[in-house]
Scaffold this active site. Structure first.
Site, mmCIF file in Angstrom:
data_model
loop_
_atom_site.group_PDB
_atom_site.id
_atom_site.type_symbol
_atom_site.label_atom_id
_atom_site.label_comp_id
_atom_site.label_asym_id
_atom_site.label_seq_id
_atom_site.Cartn_x
_atom_site.Cartn_y
_atom_site.Cartn_z
ATOM 1 N N ALA A 1 0.778 -1.200 0.029
ATOM 2 C CA ALA A 1 0.010 0.111 0.096
ATOM 3 C C ALA A 1 0.730 1.343 0.078
ATOM 4 O O ALA A 1 0.370 2.313 -0.637
ATOM 5 C CB ALA A 1 -0.848 -0.164 1.108
ATOM 6 N N THR B 1 0.248 5.546 -1.537
ATOM 7 C CA THR B 1 -0.517 6.609 -0.719
ATOM 8 C C THR B 1 -0.283 7.961 -1.206
ATOM 9 O O THR B 1 -1.072 8.859 -1.029
ATOM 10 C CB THR B 1 0.316 6.488 0.728
ATOM 11 O OG1 THR B 1 1.472 6.518 0.862
ATOM 12 C CG2 THR B 1 -0.358 5.240 1.500
ATOM 13 N N GLN C 1 0.594 -6.363 -3.914
ATOM 14 C CA GLN C 1 -0.548 -6.700 -2.893
ATOM 15 C C GLN C 1 -1.548 -5.730 -2.997
ATOM 16 O O GLN C 1 -2.756 -5.905 -2.421
ATOM 17 C CB GLN C 1 0.013 -6.626 -1.513
ATOM 18 C CG GLN C 1 1.141 -7.834 -0.998
ATOM 19 C CD GLN C 1 1.608 -7.413 0.426
ATOM 20 O OE1 GLN C 1 2.308 -6.369 0.500
ATOM 21 N NE2 GLN C 1 1.186 -8.127 1.346
ATOM 22 N N HIS D 1 -3.715 -10.193 -4.467
ATOM 23 C CA HIS D 1 -5.058 -9.822 -3.834
ATOM 24 C C HIS D 1 -6.038 -9.469 -4.704
ATOM 25 O O HIS D 1 -7.138 -8.974 -4.258
ATOM 26 C CB HIS D 1 -4.730 -8.827 -2.780
ATOM 27 C CG HIS D 1 -3.817 -9.403 -1.575
ATOM 28 N ND1 HIS D 1 -3.022 -8.526 -0.820
ATOM 29 C CD2 HIS D 1 -3.481 -10.679 -1.507
ATOM 30 C CE1 HIS D 1 -2.488 -9.342 0.097
ATOM 31 N NE2 HIS D 1 -2.459 -10.492 -0.117
ATOM 32 N N CYS E 1 -18.151 -12.580 -11.880
ATOM 33 C CA CYS E 1 -19.094 -13.784 -11.349
ATOM 34 C C CYS E 1 -18.463 -14.888 -10.756
ATOM 35 O O CYS E 1 -17.415 -15.258 -11.037
ATOM 36 C CB CYS E 1 -20.014 -14.170 -12.458
ATOM 37 S SG CYS E 1 -20.976 -15.448 -11.965
ATOM 38 N N CYS F 1 -19.493 -18.208 -12.955
ATOM 39 C CA CYS F 1 -18.915 -18.476 -14.459
ATOM 40 C C CYS F 1 -17.739 -17.965 -14.605
ATOM 41 O O CYS F 1 -17.018 -17.953 -15.998
ATOM 42 C CB CYS F 1 -20.065 -18.379 -15.556
ATOM 43 S SG CYS F 1 -20.345 -16.580 -15.776
ATOM 44 N N ASN G 1 10.618 1.071 2.783
ATOM 45 C CA ASN G 1 9.280 1.173 3.622
ATOM 46 C C ASN G 1 9.384 2.417 4.425
ATOM 47 O O ASN G 1 10.543 2.702 4.875
ATOM 48 C CB ASN G 1 8.994 0.063 4.323
ATOM 49 C CG ASN G 1 7.398 -0.119 4.753
ATOM 50 O OD1 ASN G 1 6.673 0.159 3.782
ATOM 51 N ND2 ASN G 1 7.113 -0.319 5.876
#
Length: 258
Positions: A33, A37, A110, A130, A138, A141, A229
Site C-alpha cells: 500500500a 499513498t 498486494q 490480492h 461472477c 462462471c 518502506n
C-alpha cells in the site's frame, strides 16, 4: 542521533539502493500500500484510514448473505469515490521504467488499485496476489463485469448484482478475507522470486501471509533483498539493505536508469 545524521543515513541508504539496482540483472518488485499513498489511495492500517470505516466484508459472509453483499457493494463504491480517480505516482512510474528497459522482470503486488497497469506495465508482467478492485467477476462462471454498469444497476435497485450471463453472485475481483489465495498467481510469484538477483520490496509492512513469505524465498534462493518502506518490518533483519525513506523520493531518479 542528530537530525542531520539521520538525513545523512537516509541519503546513504538511498544511494546504496540505487547502486544495487543499477548493478542488477533481474529485479523483481514487490509492492504494498505504501507505494500508492502519495496517489491518494489510503493504506489499511494508518489511524483514521477509511478502510477502517468501510472495511471489506469476509468472504463467507458475502457469499451466504444477500444483505452482506448489499453492504459490501455500498462500501466498495464509497471507497471508489475516495480513491477511484487516483493516478500512478513516482514510484509506479519508476518501476514501470525499470520493466520497460528490461531490468525488472516482474512486479508482484498486494495492491488492488490497478495503478501498475495504469503506469504502462503490461498485465503479463504484473502478478496480483490480492486481485484487482477495478472490475468484478461472477463467482460462478467467471464473466467479467464492469463497475460502472454494476453501480448503475445497484443504485437504481439497491440490490446486489447478479451475473447477466448465468445469474451467479458477482463480486469485486479482489481476494477477500477468508477467500482462498489465487493459486496460479502464488506459483508465478514464487517462481519469479526464485529467479531474481534483487528482490525489491516497496511500501509493504510484510505482515500479511502468505505474501510475506516471498521476500524470504528470494533471499534463500540467493537474491539480495532490499526493503524500502516508511516503517520497520518483521523481515528487516533478513534484508541486504533497509531504506526507511519516502518512496517517491527514493525511486523517482530510477526513471532515468538505462
Amino acid at each position: 542521533m542528530k537530525a542531520h545524521e539521520l538525513i545523512h543515513d537516509v541519503a546513504d541508504s538511498v544511494a546504496e539502493m540505487r547502486d544495487m539496482l543499477r548493478g542488477a540483472r533481474r529485479i523483481v518488485g514487490f509492492t504494498g500500500a505504501g507505494i500508492s499513498t502519495e496517489c491518494g489511495v489510503p493504506d489499511f492500517r494508518s489511524p483514521g484510514s477509511p478502510w477502517l470505516k468501510f472495511a471489506p466484508i469476509e468472504y463467507g459472509e458475502f457469499v451466504s448473505s444477500p444483505a452482506a453483499r448489499q453492504e459490501a457493494w455500498r462500501r466498495k463504491f464509497a471507497m471508489d469515490d475516495i480513491y477511484g480517480h487516483a493516478a500512478p505516482g513516482r514510484g509506479h512510474r519508476a518501476m514501470a521504467h525499470l520493466v520497460g528497459v528490461g531490468r525488472m522482470s516482474a512486479i508482484v503486488t498486494q495492491n488492488i488499485d490497478g495503478l501498475h497497469q495504469a503506469s504502462g506495465v503490461a498485465p503479463s508482467r504484473i502478478i496480483e496476489l490480492h486481485g484487482n478492485g477495478t472490475y468484478a467477476r461472477c463467482l460462478e462462471c467467471g464473466l467479467r463485469h464492469e463497475l460502472a454498469d454494476i453501480r448503475t444497476r445497484f443504485e437504481a435497485s439497491g440490490e446486489p448484482p447478479m451475473c447477466v450471463s448465468c445469474g451467479g453472485i458477482v463480486k469485486s475481483a479482489t481476494i477477500s478475507f477468508g477467500q482462498a489465495m489465487p493459486e496460479r498467481e502464488m506459483l508465478r510469484a514464487q517462481a519469479v522470486a526464485m529467479d531474481c538477483d534483487v528482490f525489491l520490496v516497496v511500501g509493504s509492512s510484510l505482515v500479511v501471509h502468505p505474501a510475506a513469505t516471498l521476500p524470504l524465498i528470494a533471499r534463500q534462493s540467493g537474491a539480495r533483498l532490499i526493503i524500502l518502506n516508511r516503517d520497520p518490518t518483521p523481515l528487516d533483519e533478513a534484508a541486504s539493505l533497509v531504506v526507511n525513506a519516502d518512496i517517491g523520493d527514493a525511486l523517482e531518479p530510477l526513471a532515468q536508469l538505462n
